[in-house]
Motif scaffolding. Structure first.
Motif, mmCIF file in Angstrom:
data_model
loop_
_atom_site.group_PDB
_atom_site.id
_atom_site.type_symbol
_atom_site.label_atom_id
_atom_site.label_comp_id
_atom_site.label_asym_id
_atom_site.label_seq_id
_atom_site.Cartn_x
_atom_site.Cartn_y
_atom_site.Cartn_z
ATOM 1 N N GLY A 168 0.904 -1.207 -0.209
ATOM 2 C CA GLY A 168 -0.035 -0.023 -0.102
ATOM 3 C C GLY A 168 0.944 1.240 0.089
ATOM 4 N N GLU A 169 0.324 2.406 -0.332
ATOM 5 C CA GLU A 169 0.945 3.755 -0.363
ATOM 6 C C GLU A 169 2.231 3.695 -1.200
ATOM 7 N N GLY A 170 2.054 3.006 -2.295
ATOM 8 C CA GLY A 170 3.131 2.891 -3.056
ATOM 9 C C GLY A 170 4.291 1.752 -2.935
ATOM 10 N N HIS A 196 7.221 8.414 9.462
ATOM 11 C CA HIS A 196 7.895 9.780 8.560
ATOM 12 C C HIS A 196 6.654 9.974 7.400
ATOM 13 N N ASP A 197 5.566 9.041 7.026
ATOM 14 C CA ASP A 197 4.504 9.541 6.266
ATOM 15 C C ASP A 197 3.384 8.875 6.605
ATOM 16 N N THR A 198 3.196 7.607 6.128
ATOM 17 C CA THR A 198 1.860 6.915 6.219
ATOM 18 C C THR A 198 1.959 5.662 6.651
#
Length: 361
Positions: A168-170, A196-198
């Motif tokens: 997920g998310e790339g 750091h992000d998701t």
């Protein structure tokens, strides 16, 4: 910071962490992380999911409890496959993508408290494998430190690593990644670091182990949840405590026979040979039982074609095997292809004939 616990064990508010854990990056050589596994599970709802895990002995993998049990998905996972050192490829099931093969499961232990309400404080599970692949690849230890002071010092000062298969998310879920750092917050049942992000689905079950550990790496917890707070995403690892440690150990002990040898990694010196020709066969014998093994041991060879034994027990050899528990040793024997064997392609099956407590391996 203000901490308010709910029944599920979440911490509704957290201060901004140092973000020392990460960023996550790809592992260029997954075979160098052979104790890390990709877990593919199918649930009664018919859907397939991806998780991560770590070998903790020859035939047991520790992962997250929700990877093996989920009420919304129908309860307990109905099918489980474990692939050590899985590599990114278009075809997920071949020698290139699964250099150490694929193992199905024999049984699963989900921490009892997790099954009673899916409390993330207990989000741990152990998978018993059919194949003792850890004898070939090694395994992590697992442990706990229930002291709050010592725990905070350990987890906030030492560098930890976590390796798995994010999705997920790339992140497609078919490539191994890892991150490292110190934890930002330590609780009695959870270890936390800011992301750091998701969120990263597929990393669930990835163990947290100390970097450069002279003991080979001790798993202190498994990634279990991703939580969005006002300060950003935080990753929560279910911490191994003394009670969870004992539950895992009891499950492993119940699944370990008193006497159990397994033959692994058989290789032939030639890929083709004439009838009557001599062939060398090398193989490993692993003692996956609780007791030492000191016996003259009979080994049988068979020719197999299309998963059927065409020439069973065409040769037998006797070798002296002396192995302590959890030990392995390599052997080489010579044989000749008997007269009367029809031309064709065959597999050679190697079996240990001495009686032990598990004849399946």
């Amino acid at each position: 910071s203000v901490k308010k616990r709910s029944v599920g064990g979440y911490v509704p508010e957290k201060n901004v962490g140092t973000k020392d854990f990460g960023p996550i990056g790809p592992v260029s050589d997954p075979e160098s992380r052979s104790r890390v596994v990709k877990v593919i599970q199918e649930f009664p709802n018919g859907k397939t999911y991806i998780c991560s895990g770590n070998l903790i002995d020859e035939k047991h993998v520790i992962t997250a409890g929700h990877c093996m049990y989920n009420d919304e998905r129908g309860g307990k996972a109905s099918k489980v496959m474990v692939i050590p050192s899985y590599k990114e490829e278009s075809n997920p099931y071949n020698d290139e993508t699964a250099p150490y093969g694929i193992s199905k499961y024999e049984s699963v232990k989900v921490i009892d408290e997790y099954k009673r309400g899916e409390n993330s404080d207990y989000d741990l599970a152990v998978i018993e494998l059919i194949r003792p692949v850890g004898a070939l690849l090694g395994w992590f230890g697992y442990g706990y430190d229930d002291s709050d002071d010592a725990g905070s010092s350990l987890f906030k000062s030492e560098t930890f690593k976590s390796t798995g298969y994010p999705g997920g998310e790339g992140y497609p879920g078919d490539k191994m990644y890892e991150w490292e750092g110190t934890f930002d917050d330590v609780e009695a049942e959870q270890l936390w670091h800011q992301r750091h992000d998701t969120e990263l689905g597929g990393m669930s079950g990835a163990g947290a182990y100390k970097k450069n550990d002279p003991n080979g790496g001790i798993i202190y917890g498994s990634l279990a949840k991703y939580k969005l707070f006002p300060s950003g995403y935080w990753m929560g690892y279910t911490r191994i405590t003394s009670s969870k440690f004992n539950s895992i150990r009891s499950f492993r002990n119940r699944n370990t026979e008193e006497e159990d040898l397994a033959a692994l990694r058989a290789r032939t010196s030639e890929s083709s040979i004439d009838v009557g020709g001599e062939l060398e066969i090398s193989f490993m014998v692993a003692n996956v039982g609780k007791n030492s093994w000191n016996q003259n041991t009979e080994v049988s060879l068979s020719l197999v074609q299309d998963n059927s034994s065409k020439y069973p027990d065409f040769d037998t050899k006797n070798i002296d095997i002396s192995l302590s528990s959890a030990d392995q040793k390599n052997f080489t024997i010579s044989t000749k292809i008997p007269e009367g064997v029809d031309p064709g392609s065959y597999d050679i099956s190697l079996s240990i004939l001495n009686n032990d407590d598990d004849g399946s391996n």
